[in-house]
Scaffold this motif. Sequence first.
Motif, PDB file in Angstrom:
ATOM      1  N   VAL A  45       0.843  -1.204   0.000  1.00 20.41           N
ATOM      2  CA  VAL A  45       0.000   0.000   0.000  1.00 20.41           C
ATOM      3  C   VAL A  45       0.877   1.253   0.000  1.00 20.41           C
ATOM      4  O   VAL A  45       0.658   2.182  -0.792  1.00 20.41           O
ATOM      5  CB  VAL A  45      -0.944   0.001   1.222  1.00 20.41           C
ATOM      6  CG1 VAL A  45      -1.643   1.356   1.349  1.00 20.41           C
ATOM      7  CG2 VAL A  45      -1.970  -1.116   1.108  1.00 20.41           C
ATOM      8  N   LYS A  46       1.854   1.288   0.880  1.00 28.84           N
ATOM      9  CA  LYS A  46       2.732   2.455   0.985  1.00 28.84           C
ATOM     10  C   LYS A  46       3.515   2.674  -0.304  1.00 28.84           C
ATOM     11  O   LYS A  46       3.644   3.806  -0.796  1.00 28.84           O
ATOM     12  CB  LYS A  46       3.691   2.274   2.162  1.00 28.84           C
ATOM     13  CG  LYS A  46       4.560   3.486   2.446  1.00 28.84           C
ATOM     14  CD  LYS A  46       5.394   3.260   3.707  1.00 28.84           C
ATOM     15  CE  LYS A  46       6.275   4.477   4.017  1.00 28.84           C
ATOM     16  NZ  LYS A  46       7.089   4.263   5.242  1.00 28.84           N
ATOM     17  N   ALA A  57      -7.007  -5.445  -5.736  1.00 24.46           N
ATOM     18  CA  ALA A  57      -7.247  -6.579  -4.849  1.00 24.46           C
ATOM     19  C   ALA A  57      -6.354  -7.777  -5.165  1.00 24.46           C
ATOM     20  O   ALA A  57      -6.000  -8.547  -4.276  1.00 24.46           O
ATOM     21  CB  ALA A  57      -8.711  -6.991  -4.929  1.00 24.46           C
ATOM     22  N   ASP A  58      -5.977  -7.940  -6.422  1.00 22.22           N
ATOM     23  CA  ASP A  58      -5.233  -9.148  -6.798  1.00 22.22           C
ATOM     24  C   ASP A  58      -3.720  -8.964  -6.807  1.00 22.22           C
ATOM     25  O   ASP A  58      -2.981  -9.915  -7.031  1.00 22.22           O
ATOM     26  CB  ASP A  58      -5.678  -9.621  -8.177  1.00 22.22           C
ATOM     27  CG  ASP A  58      -5.233  -8.653  -9.278  1.00 22.22           C
ATOM     28  OD1 ASP A  58      -5.245  -7.423  -9.025  1.00 22.22           O
ATOM     29  OD2 ASP A  58      -4.878  -9.117 -10.373  1.00 22.22           O
ATOM     30  N   TYR A  59      -3.240  -7.750  -6.561  1.00 22.82           N
ATOM     31  CA  TYR A  59      -1.795  -7.500  -6.712  1.00 22.82           C
ATOM     32  C   TYR A  59      -0.953  -8.361  -5.767  1.00 22.82           C
ATOM     33  O   TYR A  59      -0.023  -9.058  -6.197  1.00 22.82           O
ATOM     34  CB  TYR A  59      -1.491  -6.016  -6.494  1.00 22.82           C
ATOM     35  CG  TYR A  59      -0.015  -5.702  -6.481  1.00 22.82           C
ATOM     36  CD1 TYR A  59       0.760  -5.831  -7.632  1.00 22.82           C
ATOM     37  CD2 TYR A  59       0.626  -5.295  -5.314  1.00 22.82           C
ATOM     38  CE1 TYR A  59       2.119  -5.557  -7.625  1.00 22.82           C
ATOM     39  CE2 TYR A  59       1.984  -5.019  -5.294  1.00 22.82           C
ATOM     40  CZ  TYR A  59       2.733  -5.154  -6.450  1.00 22.82           C
ATOM     41  OH  TYR A  59       4.071  -4.890  -6.432  1.00 22.82           O
ATOM     42  N   ILE A  63       1.923 -11.479  -6.556  1.00 22.80           N
ATOM     43  CA  ILE A  63       3.366 -11.413  -6.321  1.00 22.80           C
ATOM     44  C   ILE A  63       3.854 -12.290  -5.168  1.00 22.80           C
ATOM     45  O   ILE A  63       5.045 -12.592  -5.088  1.00 22.80           O
ATOM     46  CB  ILE A  63       3.834  -9.958  -6.081  1.00 22.80           C
ATOM     47  CG1 ILE A  63       3.254  -9.395  -4.780  1.00 22.80           C
ATOM     48  CG2 ILE A  63       3.499  -9.076  -7.274  1.00 22.80           C
ATOM     49  CD1 ILE A  63       3.859  -8.054  -4.391  1.00 22.80           C
ATOM     50  N   THR A  64       2.947 -12.730  -4.287  1.00 18.33           N
ATOM     51  CA  THR A  64       3.375 -13.495  -3.115  1.00 18.33           C
ATOM     52  C   THR A  64       4.154 -14.759  -3.456  1.00 18.33           C
ATOM     53  O   THR A  64       5.165 -15.050  -2.811  1.00 18.33           O
ATOM     54  CB  THR A  64       2.168 -13.836  -2.222  1.00 18.33           C
ATOM     55  OG1 THR A  64       1.613 -12.620  -1.713  1.00 18.33           O
ATOM     56  CG2 THR A  64       2.577 -14.708  -1.048  1.00 18.33           C
ATOM     57  N   PRO A  65       3.773 -15.564  -4.460  1.00 22.10           N
ATOM     58  CA  PRO A  65       4.542 -16.785  -4.747  1.00 22.10           C
ATOM     59  C   PRO A  65       5.896 -16.508  -5.417  1.00 22.10           C
ATOM     60  O   PRO A  65       6.730 -17.404  -5.526  1.00 22.10           O
ATOM     61  CB  PRO A  65       3.637 -17.565  -5.704  1.00 22.10           C
ATOM     62  CG  PRO A  65       2.311 -16.900  -5.648  1.00 22.10           C
ATOM     63  CD  PRO A  65       2.570 -15.484  -5.280  1.00 22.10           C
ATOM     64  N   MET A  66       6.094 -15.285  -5.895  1.00 15.03           N
ATOM     65  CA  MET A  66       7.305 -14.947  -6.642  1.00 15.03           C
ATOM     66  C   MET A  66       8.449 -14.600  -5.702  1.00 15.03           C
ATOM     67  O   MET A  66       8.244 -14.214  -4.563  1.00 15.03           O
ATOM     68  CB  MET A  66       7.047 -13.736  -7.553  1.00 15.03           C
ATOM     69  CG  MET A  66       5.915 -13.878  -8.533  1.00 15.03           C
ATOM     70  SD  MET A  66       5.706 -12.334  -9.475  1.00 15.03           S
ATOM     71  CE  MET A  66       4.261 -12.734 -10.461  1.00 15.03           C
ATOM     72  N   TYR A  74       7.407  -7.948 -12.482  1.00 18.34           N
ATOM     73  CA  TYR A  74       5.953  -7.928 -12.666  1.00 18.34           C
ATOM     74  C   TYR A  74       5.382  -6.554 -12.322  1.00 18.34           C
ATOM     75  O   TYR A  74       4.535  -6.011 -13.042  1.00 18.34           O
ATOM     76  CB  TYR A  74       5.308  -9.000 -11.791  1.00 18.34           C
ATOM     77  CG  TYR A  74       3.801  -8.961 -11.782  1.00 18.34           C
ATOM     78  CD1 TYR A  74       3.062  -9.548 -12.798  1.00 18.34           C
ATOM     79  CD2 TYR A  74       3.114  -8.323 -10.746  1.00 18.34           C
ATOM     80  CE1 TYR A  74       1.672  -9.503 -12.799  1.00 18.34           C
ATOM     81  CE2 TYR A  74       1.723  -8.270 -10.731  1.00 18.34           C
ATOM     82  CZ  TYR A  74       1.011  -8.862 -11.758  1.00 18.34           C
ATOM     83  OH  TYR A  74      -0.362  -8.805 -11.756  1.00 18.34           O
ATOM     84  N   THR A  75       5.842  -5.973 -11.206  1.00 22.71           N
ATOM     85  CA  THR A  75       5.349  -4.671 -10.758  1.00 22.71           C
ATOM     86  C   THR A  75       5.685  -3.577 -11.760  1.00 22.71           C
ATOM     87  O   THR A  75       4.842  -2.727 -12.087  1.00 22.71           O
ATOM     88  CB  THR A  75       5.944  -4.326  -9.380  1.00 22.71           C
ATOM     89  OG1 THR A  75       5.580  -5.350  -8.444  1.00 22.71           O
ATOM     90  CG2 THR A  75       5.438  -2.986  -8.877  1.00 22.71           C
TER      91      THR A  75
END
Length: 231
Positions: A45-46, A57-59, A63-66, A74-75
């Motif tokens: 968020v920051k 909502a899906d961001y 990225i969590t598994p990466m 990706y970002t």
Amino acid sequence: MIVERGVRKILNMEKRQMINKCKGNIFDLDGTLLDSMGLWQQIDVKFLTKRGLEVSADYQRMITPMGFFDAAVYTIERFALYETPDELIQEWIDMAYEAYSQMLLLKPYAYDYVKKLHQTGRKLAIATSSERYLVMSSLERTRLLPMLDTVVTVKDVNRGKGFPDIYEKAAKDLGLEPEKCAVYEDIIEGIRGAQAGNFMSVGVYDSQYKGSYEIMKQESDIYIYSFKELL
């Protein structure tokens, strides 16, 4: 109520018996042993708000598994950012390091469970998507490190947690076949990656992913709300 407690006790015993057949235990860190997923949500968020971007909502789910590098690429591509992956990674690490090194706590009963496994001679590993620089400080502070046989990050393998690579590397470090290891994860990608490698999968509840509770419960070999169930 007494009957309900009795049924729960039997179910927990069955879970323990299944896991006791394994000689190795491979743990995800963030959200599984370490109560840190709320921190990463705050950082996301920051980070995005600073750039005038909306947090979709899906961001975080994406990225969590990466690993950090793939998440940075990706970002950058998703939000058309001008920074390099290394610059994003350094910003994330700077934002997270104080919490990892000084503040983040283990989830309830996590230390007790790891200690129990260690005392019974199990081989233990961490398999994490986070940077080694971050996780080693938290493992030392929480007194988990002396009980571990290896710490593997996604930087050590070719693919992220939707695949079995990181768990296979951990099992190899432990000197065990995948079929003799249990993998503990709080995200569905981790469960699926573990099962693709023929590991026993243990889903661990985390409030950040309560929306995926049903699918985690369905696809995991075992699902727990707390490590207390396995003590």
